[in-house]
Design an enzyme around this catalytic site. Structure first.
Site, short mmCIF file in Angstrom:
data_model
loop_
_atom_site.label_atom_id
_atom_site.label_comp_id
_atom_site.label_asym_id
_atom_site.label_seq_id
_atom_site.Cartn_x
_atom_site.Cartn_y
_atom_site.Cartn_z
N ALA A 1 -2.85 4.10 3.01
CA ALA A 1 -3.81 3.58 2.05
C ALA A 1 -4.36 2.22 2.46
CB ALA A 1 -3.18 3.48 0.66
N PRO B 1 0.81 -1.22 0.00
CA PRO B 1 0.00 0.00 0.00
C PRO B 1 0.84 1.27 0.00
CG PRO B 1 0.21 -0.81 2.23
CD PRO B 1 1.01 -1.75 1.36
N ASP B 2 0.29 2.32 -0.54
CA ASP B 2 0.86 3.64 -0.33
C ASP B 2 0.69 3.95 1.16
OD1 ASP B 2 1.92 6.15 -0.73
OD2 ASP B 2 0.52 6.71 -2.31
N GLU B 3 1.45 4.88 1.67
CA GLU B 3 1.29 5.26 3.08
C GLU B 3 -0.13 5.74 3.29
OE1 GLU B 3 5.44 7.25 3.67
OE2 GLU B 3 4.36 7.34 5.58
#
Ligand SMILES: *[C@@H]1O[C@H](CO)[C@@H](O)[C@H](O)[C@H]1NC(C)=O
Ligand SMILES: *[C@@H]1O[C@H](CO)[C@@H](O)[C@H](O)[C@H]1NC(C)=O
Ligand SMILES: *[C@@H]1O[C@H](CO)[C@@H](O)[C@H](O)[C@H]1NC(C)=O
Ligand SMILES: *[C@@H]1O[C@H](CO)[C@@H](O)[C@H](O)[C@H]1NC(C)=O
Ligand SMILES: *[C@@H]1O[C@H](CO)[C@@H](O)[C@H](O)[C@H]1NC(C)=O
Ligand SMILES: *[C@@H]1O[C@H](CO)[C@@H](O)[C@H](O)[C@H]1NC(C)=O
Ligand SMILES: *[C@@H]1O[C@H](CO)[C@@H](O)[C@H](O)[C@H]1NC(C)=O
Ligand SMILES: *[C@@H]1O[C@H](CO)[C@@H](O)[C@H](O)[C@H]1NC(C)=O
Ligand SMILES: *[C@@H]1O[C@H](CO)[C@@H](O)[C@H](O)[C@H]1NC(C)=O
Ligand SMILES: *[C@@H]1O[C@H](CO)[C@@H](O)[C@H](O)[C@H]1NC(C)=O
Ligand SMILES: *[C@@H]1O[C@H](CO)[C@@H](O)[C@H](O)[C@H]1NC(C)=O
Ligand SMILES: *[C@@H]1O[C@H](CO)[C@@H](O)[C@H](O)[C@H]1NC(C)=O
Length: 755
Positions: A264, A260-262
């Site tokens: 997310a 995941p993106d931070e």
């Protein structure tokens, strides 16, 4: 009725917990090809571990026990180099190297960036941005991305991934999917009423535009995919099974891990079951307590946990990390490490090759290239260094500044790399002036007004003659160089595609100088209409953000040491409102333009662009001839849908070459040059495609007076459209027209094929 309802209910529960719906590697649904050995090694490693150890692997922790050990991946952001560290290189941003249209150069840059990651101590690059693709011209991260054209983005990202993996680091690609703007991407940045936006695109659009480039990157060995902060069809991307299990893993044959993106990841089991495999940002959602509880009560299956662990470890073997003693990065950002090697040369070369010469009125000794001018004046804050630098932190979130008061070489936010130094145009042009005996004046300010007292001290009868004003300097100069930029980055979109202060400055200069040359550095499309038709604007050079060697790259092109060969990677419109989409401010963002992004829209609506997609001049001229097409694999075109086994990127036969287009190009001028020949394809009606779409490009060096043959190989996929009813790529029946040209609106010849 009751009985039927009950059995449906049970079928659903069984489907949700016990069946993988064809996305677990152990199911054998995917032909791993070149990744098979890595898979076998990963499976063998995982098979000796406890569930607790598997949970540590996927939650980005390390362990070391007798016989088995594992270290979490070390990852950090950077398409164009590392951020934060001292003594690393700042490479051209995505929107700059894409403008080279040069596969080998893109590969060279990705490899060099990978080498620096490795040498500093990172083994997972939060790398190439395939999303945003470029739906919204104001998009804040467009400078990190490739192009709104899916084919161009796909080819270059494929080259990049292969090259970066070869440096022995895992090339992560971002952000899956439909993350096309910064506004409302996260509920934290805005007020309490703000919501993470949901992107809603039709199935055809999804496949033909937004998923397209991912297939190339996965085919080339992309082993890590970052899911995005936005929602898709209402569901957060990182817990969207339709996106991750179905589209990414089942349709695109992705064999590695999704991370995941931070900020997310929003759930433990929801994300694990939807296809999230590895998370450095689970914030406690994925600790052993939650995994063991899930395994006990069926919220998580053993098969799924095993699949997560194998997918996480497979890339480690795929890029050969087991063959070395990897030293992870220290937190000492200031420590000296010799990692830059000859990268400044690659940076300067990419910079020079990326510049597009949009206009060049070079009669009467004006225009470009420059030839030992007696006097030059430089205008604009972008001509020289800002007051502090080079690594003033550029967070654009929450600011409305869209013009950087200094020479701009990087975007803001996590894509901002760390400049070891910055060559500005002021440096490079001054050095050149020393050689040529040129006089230089400058006003490094976009709105300067001279005060009368200042004038009499600096200029006046006692001084050097020219008073410090736009008009005085401009009328005294052989050449007037105006520098303008547009600034953006992660966290905020641009609010306009032009800037009045800069436009006014250019008009002021041009009204006094009949040889005004404009150098534009942009974060995304820049509207030029406030001055482009001014009779005194003789030349325009347009480029992305070029990194540490920026000024040298400019001088190389201005003086003709490098013959420009960059081509536009987006359309430049006459009016901002000509583009098909802009920033969406509602909770649901409907991609109503469908597949008609960028030039496809201008063609559909018959809108005349200022400069079309693919445009870019040279100091020489090229003539095209002998366009021809031939089928190279007739039997492969005899069936409508692919039947090959699912491999990396999709069904194997989608990637088979089926036809080849050739053409001859002659350099008619008296200097050597490079041309980017482009192939645009018009489909039969059945395919419901835009009027023409890019399906090939070749960059060739051609000596003055010679000819070269170019060849474009078309894969089955390039001749296919997404058949929504069949949920398959289909070859249409009818006439295909292959047009070859120097831009999307400068077609020089065509050939047809009937299937
Ligand atoms: C795939 O399986 C997951 C969980 O097992 C389920 O939530 C999801 O709806 C399924 N997706 C499809 C496309 O069948
Ligand atoms: C999206 O952002 C805009 C501008 O910041 C704001 O006015 C709007 O309320 C936001 N929309 C949602 C749904 O959060
Ligand atoms: C979102 O919904 C649309 C309309 O139902 C559908 O065509 C599309 O495939 C969905 N997108 C994803 C990622 O599932
Ligand atoms: C990973 O799981 C371990 C074991 O439960 C836990 O101690 C650790 O905090 C978790 N790490 C993260 C980043 O959640
Ligand atoms: C399983 O346990 C977890 C942790 O207590 C809980 O969040 C989840 O809802 C439970 N699932 C089921 C199906 O009971
Ligand atoms: C890694 O380190 C070990 C122990 O120091 C050494 O024996 C081995 O040769 C090293 N391997 C490589 C590839 O450098
Ligand atoms: C940089 O060095 C590498 C490896 O030594 C070499 O292959 C490459 O050609 C060099 N590049 C340039 C632009 O000098
Ligand atoms: C540019 O010049 C104007 C007018 O002389 C001045 O007000 C402004 O502060 C200057 N801008 C910068 C960034 O120096
Ligand atoms: C072009 O520049 C000349 C000075 O060289 C000036 O006299 C003329 O007015 C300019 N043209 C326009 C349209 O401003
Ligand atoms: C441009 O202006 C200069 C004077 O500044 C003049 O000598 C020259 O002839 C002009 N050139 C053209 C092409 O108008
Ligand atoms: C700006 O663009 C020019 C060409 O348009 C290029 O030579 C230069 O390196 C770019 N500078 C920056 C800072 O990107
Ligand atoms: C193909 O080329 C011919 C002649 O060169 C031209 O008349 C025709 O319009 C072109 N067709 C397309 C679809 O571009």
């Amino acid at each position: 009725m009751r009985g039927l309802g009950t059995s449906l209910f049970f079928a659903f529960v069984a489907g949700a917990t016990a069946s993988s719906n064809g996305s677990y590697l152990a199911d054998g649904y995917l032909d791993l090809g070149g990744a098979s050995t890595a898979y076998e090694k990963a499976k063998a490693f995982i098979s000796q571990l406890s569930n607790e150890e598997k949970s540590l692997i996927v939650n980005a922790s390390s362990f070391n026990r007798n016989g088995a050990s594992w270290s979490e991946y070390e990852n950090t952001d950077g398409v164009s180099g590392l951020n934060f560290y001292y003594y690393v290189s700042a490479f051209p941003m995505g929107n700059a190297f894409t403008q080279t249209w040069n596969r080998d150069l893109a590969a060279a840059q990705f490899k060099a960036v990978g080498d620096e990651y490795k040498a500093v101590g990172y083994n997972l690059v939060d790398g190439a941005l395939l999303g945003p693709l470029g739906r919204v011209p104001e998009g804040g991260r467009q400078n990190e991305a490739f192009s709104p054209d899916p084919y161009l983005s796909g080819v270059l990202s494929g080259e990049g991934v292969r090259a970066q993996n070869s440096a022995g680091v895992i090339a992560g690609i971002r952000h899956f999917l439909l993350y096309e703007q910064e506004t409302n991407r996260s509920s934290m940045l805005g007020s309490s009423t703000s919501e993470v936006y949901s992107s809603n695109a039709a199935d055809k659009t999804l496949h033909e535009v937004y998923m397209w480039p991912w297939a190339d990157a996965i085919r080339s060995g992309a082993m890590a995919v970052m899911c995005s902060m936005n929602r898709v069809n209402g569901t957060h991307s990182c817990q969207n099974s339709d996106l991750l299990n179905d589209k990414l893993k089942s349709q695109l044959g992705f064999p590695g891990f999704v991370y995941p993106d931070e900020s997310a990841q929003f759930s433990a089991y929801g994300s694990a079951n939807a296809g999230l495999d590895y998370s450095p940002y689970s914030d406690g959602l994925w600790d052993w307590d939650s995994f063991s509880a899930g395994l006990k009560n069926g919220s998580l299956t053993q098969d799924r946990l095993d699949d997560m662990a194998v997918r996480t470890v497979l890339p480690y073997y795929f890029v050969g990390l087991e063959k070395e003693n990897f030293t992870s990065a220290s937190d000492d950002y200031t420590a000296y490490r010799d990692v830059r090697r000859n990268h400044s040369k690659i940076i300067r070369k990419v910079g020079g090759e990326s510049l597009s010469l949009l206009k060049n009125d070079n009669g009467n000794g004006r225009g470009l290239p420059l030839n030992k001018p007696r006097s030059i004046s430089l205008y604009g804050a972008h001509a020289g260094p800002g007051v502090v630098g080079p690594n003033h932190a550029w967070s654009v979130a929450g600011t409305d500044a869209e013009v950087y008061q200094g020479h701009l070489a990087q975007g803001g936010g996590s894509g901002q790399t760390s400049l070891p130094y910055l060559i500005t145009p002021f440096n490079s042009l001054t050095n050149r002036a020393v050689e040529d005996g040129t006089a230089i004046w400058w006003i490094m300010n976009n709105t300067y007004t001279s005060s009368s007292s200042g004038m009499s001290v600096i200029g006046g009868s006692m001084g050097t003659g020219a008073e410090p004003s736009y008009s005085e300097y401009a009328s005294a100069s052989d050449v007037c160089l105006c520098f303008i930029n547009s600034w953006s980055g992660e966290g905020a979109d641009r609010s306009t595609l032009y800037n009045e202060e800069q436009d006014t400055m250019i008009n002021k200069v041009a009204s006094n100088c009949n040889n005004t040359i404009v150098v534009v550095n942009i974060s995304g499309p820049r509207v030029l209409d406030a001055w482009i038709e001014h009779e005194n604007v003789t030349a325009v050079i347009y480029g992305g953000l070029l990194g540490q060697e920026s000024g040298n790259a400019i001088a190389d092109v201005l003086y003709g040491d490098v013959n420009p060969s960059g081509k536009l990677i987006h359309t430049i419109a006459k009016n901002e409102s000509d583009y098909p989409a802009s920033v969406c401010e509602t909770a649901n963002c409907r991609f109503t333009e469908g597949v008609y992004v960028d030039y496809r829209w201008f063609d559909l609506k018959g809108i005349e662009p200022r400069y079309p997609f693919g445009h870019g001049l040279s100091y020489t001229s090229f003539e095209y001839s002998d366009v021809d097409v031939r089928v190279t694999n007739r039997s492969a075109l005899a069936y409508k849908y692919p039947w090959g086994k699912l491999g990396l990127g999709g069904e194997a036969d989608l990637f088979d070459e089926v036809a080849k287009v050739t053409a001859s190009i002659e350099n008619k001028g008296d200097v050597d040059g490079d041309e980017v020949a482009q192939l645009y394809l018009s489909f039969p009606k059945e395919a419901k495609q835009p009027i023409r779409i890019l399906r090939g490009f070749e960059k060739v060096s051609i000596a003055s007076g010679s000819s070269e043959k170019v060849g474009f190989k078309l894969r089955r996929r390039d001749l296919s459209y997404w058949d929504v009813a069949a949920q398959k790529w289909a070859v249409a029946n009818g006439k295909y027209t292959f047009s070859i040209g120097a831009s999307s609106r400068d077609l020089r010849g065509n050939a047809t094929l009937t299937i």
